[in-house]
Design a protein around this motif. Sequence first.
Motif, short mmCIF file in Angstrom:
data_model
loop_
_atom_site.label_atom_id
_atom_site.label_comp_id
_atom_site.label_asym_id
_atom_site.label_seq_id
_atom_site.Cartn_x
_atom_site.Cartn_y
_atom_site.Cartn_z
N ALA A 1 0.82 -1.21 0.00
CA ALA A 1 0.00 0.00 0.00
C ALA A 1 0.86 1.26 0.00
N ALA A 2 2.03 1.18 0.63
CA ALA A 2 2.88 2.36 0.75
C ALA A 2 3.61 2.71 -0.54
N MET A 3 3.98 1.72 -1.33
CA MET A 3 4.83 1.97 -2.49
C MET A 3 4.25 2.99 -3.47
N PRO A 4 3.00 2.87 -3.90
CA PRO A 4 2.49 3.90 -4.82
C PRO A 4 2.43 5.28 -4.19
N LEU A 5 2.18 5.36 -2.89
CA LEU A 5 2.16 6.65 -2.21
C LEU A 5 3.56 7.26 -2.15
N LEU A 6 4.53 6.42 -1.87
CA LEU A 6 5.92 6.89 -1.83
C LEU A 6 6.39 7.32 -3.22
N ALA A 7 6.02 6.55 -4.23
CA ALA A 7 6.42 6.89 -5.59
C ALA A 7 5.80 8.22 -6.02
N GLN A 8 4.57 8.47 -5.57
CA GLN A 8 3.91 9.72 -5.92
C GLN A 8 4.53 10.90 -5.18
N SER A 9 4.85 10.72 -3.90
CA SER A 9 5.34 11.83 -3.07
C SER A 9 6.83 12.10 -3.25
N PHE A 10 7.62 11.03 -3.29
CA PHE A 10 9.07 11.19 -3.41
C PHE A 10 9.53 11.15 -4.87
N GLY A 11 8.81 10.39 -5.69
CA GLY A 11 9.28 10.11 -7.03
C GLY A 11 10.23 8.93 -7.00
N LEU A 12 10.27 8.16 -8.08
CA LEU A 12 11.17 7.02 -8.12
C LEU A 12 12.63 7.45 -8.04
N GLU A 13 12.90 8.71 -8.36
CA GLU A 13 14.27 9.21 -8.28
C GLU A 13 14.70 9.48 -6.84
N ARG A 14 13.85 9.16 -5.85
CA ARG A 14 14.20 9.33 -4.44
C ARG A 14 14.00 8.03 -3.65
N LEU A 15 13.80 6.91 -4.32
CA LEU A 15 13.59 5.64 -3.64
C LEU A 15 14.65 4.63 -4.06
N VAL A 16 15.19 3.89 -3.07
CA VAL A 16 16.16 2.84 -3.34
C VAL A 16 15.80 1.61 -2.52
N TRP A 17 16.28 0.44 -2.99
CA TRP A 17 16.01 -0.82 -2.29
C TRP A 17 17.26 -1.32 -1.61
N GLY A 18 17.09 -1.92 -0.42
CA GLY A 18 18.22 -2.53 0.27
C GLY A 18 17.82 -3.83 0.93
N SER A 19 18.77 -4.74 1.04
CA SER A 19 18.50 -6.06 1.63
C SER A 19 18.47 -6.04 3.16
N ASP A 20 19.22 -5.12 3.77
CA ASP A 20 19.42 -5.09 5.22
C ASP A 20 20.14 -6.35 5.71
N TRP A 21 20.89 -7.00 4.83
CA TRP A 21 21.68 -8.17 5.24
C TRP A 21 22.70 -7.77 6.30
N PRO A 22 22.97 -8.58 7.31
CA PRO A 22 22.49 -9.95 7.55
C PRO A 22 21.26 -10.02 8.46
#
Length: 277
Positions: A212-233
């Motif tokens: 539910a959050a992803m489309p809201l984040l994409a709209q507010s921040f733009g994809l140019e402000r979102l990154v993915w991380g694994s948080d390993w380990p």
Amino acid sequence: MLDNPTITGIDAHAHVFSQALTLAGGRRYTPGYDATLADYLEHLHANGLSHGVVVQPSFLGTDNRYLLAALQQAPERLRGVVVVDRQVAPETLQAMARQGVVGVRLNLVGQPLPDFAAPGWAVFFQRLVELGWHVELHRELDDLPHLVRQLLPFGVKLVIDHFGRPDARRGVDQPAFGALLALGASGQVWLKVSGIYRLAGSPEQNLEFARAAMPLLAQSFGLERLVWGSDWPHTQHENRISYASVVEQRQALGFSKSVQQALLIDTPSRLFGFEHV
């Protein structure tokens, strides 16, 4: 020293450490295993990723030597985010920049909130701005909008950890999440869509929140402000979370190819300076 492969994907958040290292006093967690660079690079390769960002874990305090050594082993493939005192010498920051450090983490979970009007902060942030570094904020959601509003006037780039650490059980309508979304328009704030398993709900609730959050984040921040991380380990969650499972969580969000291109390559390349390698 490892070579510089074509960027196939960037993991924007991981940790490397050894249990034999001297640990910080007052820590909330003590590792009982090693999270080596070799293991991390193996996970990247197994999941079609080529580059990564290693972040200083809180239990090592300001002793960044292990992280810096990792950067030296794979300088073209890694960037680093360190933990330092705000009184740190500018020469130390400049040396770290030459080693591939691109940001400073403020891990405020379980800590008193700092007073950024106190002496030293303005000079510290100005030095980060001059280096082109970012400040990575790790704190539960309810306090984040206030912290971000305090930091924006310093002009430093801000990167929010783990969806902003909301309580997924409260849904995307919780006021603090709306306040965080409103700050996306500043153009000064990035957010890591990482650590879904840290969002306080059940696995199903956490994934539902992320969807539910992803489309809201994409709209507010733009994809140019979102990154993915694994948080390993996956500290404190090692017994039930693996690298493969967080990749599965990302895939369960159903990103299109264009969204994946933005989250895994385009945006992190710019934010962490991989576009210059």
